[in-house]
Design an enzyme around this catalytic site. Structure first.
Site, short mmCIF file in Angstrom:
data_model
loop_
_atom_site.label_atom_id
_atom_site.label_comp_id
_atom_site.label_asym_id
_atom_site.label_seq_id
_atom_site.Cartn_x
_atom_site.Cartn_y
_atom_site.Cartn_z
N ARG A 103 0.82 -1.23 0.00
CA ARG A 103 0.00 0.00 0.00
C ARG A 103 0.85 1.27 0.00
O ARG A 103 0.37 2.34 -0.41
CB ARG A 103 -0.95 0.00 1.19
CG ARG A 103 -0.28 -0.02 2.55
CD ARG A 103 -1.30 0.25 3.67
NE ARG A 103 -2.26 -0.84 3.74
CZ ARG A 103 -2.14 -1.86 4.57
NH1 ARG A 103 -1.07 -1.94 5.37
NH2 ARG A 103 -3.05 -2.81 4.62
N ASP A 104 2.11 1.18 0.46
CA ASP A 104 2.97 2.37 0.49
C ASP A 104 3.84 2.50 -0.76
O ASP A 104 4.67 3.41 -0.85
CB ASP A 104 3.87 2.34 1.73
CG ASP A 104 3.07 2.42 3.02
OD1 ASP A 104 2.03 3.10 3.02
OD2 ASP A 104 3.50 1.81 4.01
N GLU B 209 -0.01 -12.69 -15.98
CA GLU B 209 0.25 -13.01 -14.57
C GLU B 209 1.43 -12.22 -14.02
O GLU B 209 2.06 -12.63 -13.04
CB GLU B 209 0.51 -14.52 -14.42
CG GLU B 209 1.71 -15.05 -15.17
CD GLU B 209 1.42 -15.50 -16.59
OE1 GLU B 209 2.13 -16.40 -17.07
OE2 GLU B 209 0.48 -14.96 -17.21
#
Length: 417
Positions: free
Chosen positions: A324-325, A334
């Site tokens: 997330r950061d 893929e």
């Protein structure tokens, strides 16, 4: 928790139709045929459980709109339906603090109602700033917006208004008067447009009868729209909703252009835009990892492409949580990419954590439990081009595949998983 819609209607036929519309929109209908029954049902629930109320103007025990007063006093946004079309009834209704009203003979009512219910829920996430010098006018405008569930902010001058826009990232619309103590509303619009485009922040200027050039001045200065005061409440809401939906539509187009349709992760295009913007002033350390699901074709061949999609979505959810950061994207097929403002040694630690989490990941598909592993190439070699970094990482990823999979190899050959 699914929101409830309180329906107060004595016609069984109308109630059944309203129930279907409400359920189709994704809400739960709580129905009462009288004001007395509605009060009893309301007492058994929490007020915040209700998204809104749909209220018949004429009921056996509330013949003159008393049921409307009940829901308004209970702080439930209220939509009124009536079989009466006379001007006196209309006047009584619009002078109450309602969201909207409809006559039962309107063939478009049920379609509009479905959209309105969704609108009332979405409005709970949208901020609108009102900038007006007059406290009475400011409070009146804020009260109108609150009927439609908007998050409201208020300012009496430009300086306070600009400060709130900087602090509150949910503000999507500004409604401003021109006569402000520290700067005109038109100058405020000019100032806003230096930082925010019409597609990011909508502005409605308030003009006045007797000043015909003011509306044009607002538009020329960058406002999206204007209202002439005094205005009727119906026009006010039409203009507000129109401008809010314009911003939402632009956001939706941007998301579609920048998001991978299957996983919901940023796509390759968005990744390059964001990373190239970061590299205009590069952080002290940067690393880039390219990862690929091992034996993904076998998953598709053994269980079908829907199973493969389930694995991609499960992996994407885990990646989004761990990264997330960082700048993360699905590159296609893929393959995924992660850009991190970390030294190589730190980035490798993060990647090893990620590899272990993926190895333990179990993805449910129908009656099957699927699992996968990943191979990763990671580099900190940056020679002025993100494309060059990707080429380095791709070569390292290939080595990880060739040397057994379920591992990472970095550009520092002393570091391997």
């Amino acid at each position: 928790m699914t929101k409830k819609v309180l329906v107060i209607e004595d016609s069984m036929t109308s109630t059944k139709v309203l129930q279907k519309v409400i359920q189709k929109a994704g809400y739960t209908a709580v129905c009462a045929s009288s004001l007395y029954q509605a009060k009893h049902l309301f007492d058994q629930s929490m007020p915040e459980e209700f998204l809104c109320a749909i209220v018949d103007f004429h009921l056996p025990d509330a013949p003159n709109g008393e049921s409307i007063d009940f829901t308004i006093e209970a702080y439930i946004p209220t939509i009124v339906v009536t079989g009466r079309e006379d001007e006196q009834t209309r006047s009584i209704i619009i002078n109450k603090n309602i969201v909207d009203y409809f006559t039962k003979g309107n063939s478009q009512f049920y379609e509009y109602l479905s959209r309105l219910l969704g609108r009332l829920e979405r409005n709970q996430q949208i901020g609108i700033l009102v900038v007006e010098d007059s406290r009475a006018e400011r409070n009146a405008t804020v009260a109108l917006l609150q009927r439609h569930n908007f998050i409201t902010y208020a300012a009496s001058n430009v300086a306070d208004g600009l400060a709130q826009i900087g602090q509150q990232n949910n503000i999507k619309l500004v409604i401003t008067d021109d006569d402000l103590p520290d700067m005109s509303g038109i100058k405020m619009v000019e100032s806003l447009r230096q930082q925010h485009s019409k597609e990011d922040l909508a502005v409605i200027g308030i003009a006045y009868q007797g000043r015909p050039g003011l509306s044009a001045s607002f538009i020329k200065s960058g406002a999206n729209d204007y209202l002439t005061r005094p205005y009727c409440h119906e026009e006010f809401f039409c203009r507000v909703i129109q401008n809010v939906e314009y911003i939402e539509n632009i956001d939706a187009i941007r998301r579609a252009a920048n998001t991978d349709y299957l996983t919901g992760l940023p796509n390759r295009r968005y990744f390059f835009n964001r990373v190239n913007a970061i590299l205009q002033s590069p952080p002290a350390h940067i690393s880039l990892a390219l990862l690929d699901i091992d034996y993904f074709k076998k998953i598709n061949d053994s269980y079908g492409h829907d199973a493969g999609d389930a694995v991609l979505k499960g992996l994407a959810e885990l990646l989004a949580d761990i990264c997330r950061d960082y700048q993360l994207a699905r590159f296609g097929g893929e393959e995924f990419c992660i850009f991190m403002p970390l030294a190589l040694s730190e980035a490798c630690q993060q990647i090893e954590t990620l590899r272990c989490r993926v190895e333990k990941l179990r993805i449910r598909f129908e009656k099957q439990i699927l699992n996968c592993t990943i191979s990763i190439g990671i580099t900190d070699i940056y020679e002025g081009s993100i494309d060059d970094m990707l080429q380095y990482a791709d070569k390292l990823l290939y080595q990880a595949k060739q040397q057994g999979r379920n591992q990472w190899i970095s550009s520092d050959t002393k570091h391997r998983s």
